[in-house]
Design a protein around this motif. Structure first.
Motif, short mmCIF file in Angstrom:
data_model
loop_
_atom_site.label_atom_id
_atom_site.label_comp_id
_atom_site.label_asym_id
_atom_site.label_seq_id
_atom_site.Cartn_x
_atom_site.Cartn_y
_atom_site.Cartn_z
N ILE A 1 33.21 34.66 50.41
CA ILE A 1 34.25 33.99 50.56
C ILE A 1 34.85 33.80 49.06
O ILE A 1 36.09 34.05 48.93
CB ILE A 1 33.83 32.50 51.17
CG1 ILE A 1 33.57 32.79 52.42
CG2 ILE A 1 35.16 31.47 50.96
CD1 ILE A 1 33.19 31.64 53.26
N LEU A 2 34.10 33.52 48.15
CA LEU A 2 34.48 33.14 46.72
C LEU A 2 35.10 34.52 46.37
O LEU A 2 36.32 34.73 45.40
CB LEU A 2 33.45 32.63 45.89
CG LEU A 2 33.07 31.29 45.88
CD1 LEU A 2 31.97 30.72 45.26
CD2 LEU A 2 34.47 30.50 45.70
N VAL B 1 36.11 37.08 47.91
CA VAL B 1 37.82 37.41 48.47
C VAL B 1 38.74 36.80 48.15
O VAL B 1 39.77 37.15 48.01
CB VAL B 1 37.48 37.19 50.42
CG1 VAL B 1 38.79 37.29 51.03
CG2 VAL B 1 36.54 38.32 50.87
N SER B 2 38.33 35.37 48.03
CA SER B 2 39.56 34.43 47.33
C SER B 2 40.02 34.88 45.95
O SER B 2 41.18 35.10 45.66
CB SER B 2 38.78 33.07 47.16
OG SER B 2 39.64 32.15 46.52
N LEU B 3 38.76 35.34 45.21
CA LEU B 3 39.39 36.03 43.70
C LEU B 3 40.20 37.22 43.83
O LEU B 3 41.02 37.24 42.92
CB LEU B 3 38.18 36.00 43.01
CG LEU B 3 38.34 36.60 41.61
CD1 LEU B 3 38.80 35.43 40.89
CD2 LEU B 3 37.00 36.91 41.03
N GLY C 1 42.05 38.08 46.31
CA GLY C 1 43.51 37.40 46.90
C GLY C 1 44.28 37.04 45.59
O GLY C 1 45.44 37.29 45.59
N SER C 2 43.67 36.20 45.05
CA SER C 2 44.09 35.71 43.91
C SER C 2 44.92 36.71 42.81
O SER C 2 45.98 36.55 42.22
CB SER C 2 43.50 34.58 43.13
OG SER C 2 43.18 33.59 43.87
N HIS D 1 45.18 39.91 43.36
CA HIS D 1 46.52 40.67 44.22
C HIS D 1 47.64 40.10 44.04
O HIS D 1 48.80 40.67 43.75
CB HIS D 1 45.94 40.81 45.45
CG HIS D 1 46.95 41.88 46.29
ND1 HIS D 1 47.21 43.06 46.10
CD2 HIS D 1 47.92 41.35 47.18
CE1 HIS D 1 48.16 43.51 46.83
NE2 HIS D 1 48.55 42.37 47.73
#
Length: 56
Positions: free
Chosen positions: A12-13, A15-17, A19-20, A22
């Motif tokens: 999750i971390l 994917v969050s990183l 996304g940020s 991108h």
């Protein structure tokens, strides 16, 4: 069981990183595009052609 939980949290971390990152780079790309549009309009005005945004 805790290993699966740890792996899930890490995923999750990650994917969050991603996304940020991108979002950050796409925002920079959009800003660069608008700067290029503005510079092109300024150049056209200098040459004497009409402003492409002036037709709206």
């Amino acid at each position: 069981m805790s290993l699966v939980l740890l792996g899930t949290v890490a995923l999750i971390l990650l994917v969050s990183l991603l996304g940020s990152l991108h979002a950050f780079f796409s925002e920079r790309k959009i800003r660069r595009f608008w700067r290029a549009q503005r510079d092109a309009a300024r150049l056209q005005r200098r040459v004497g052609l009409e402003d492409p945004r002036g037709r709206h």
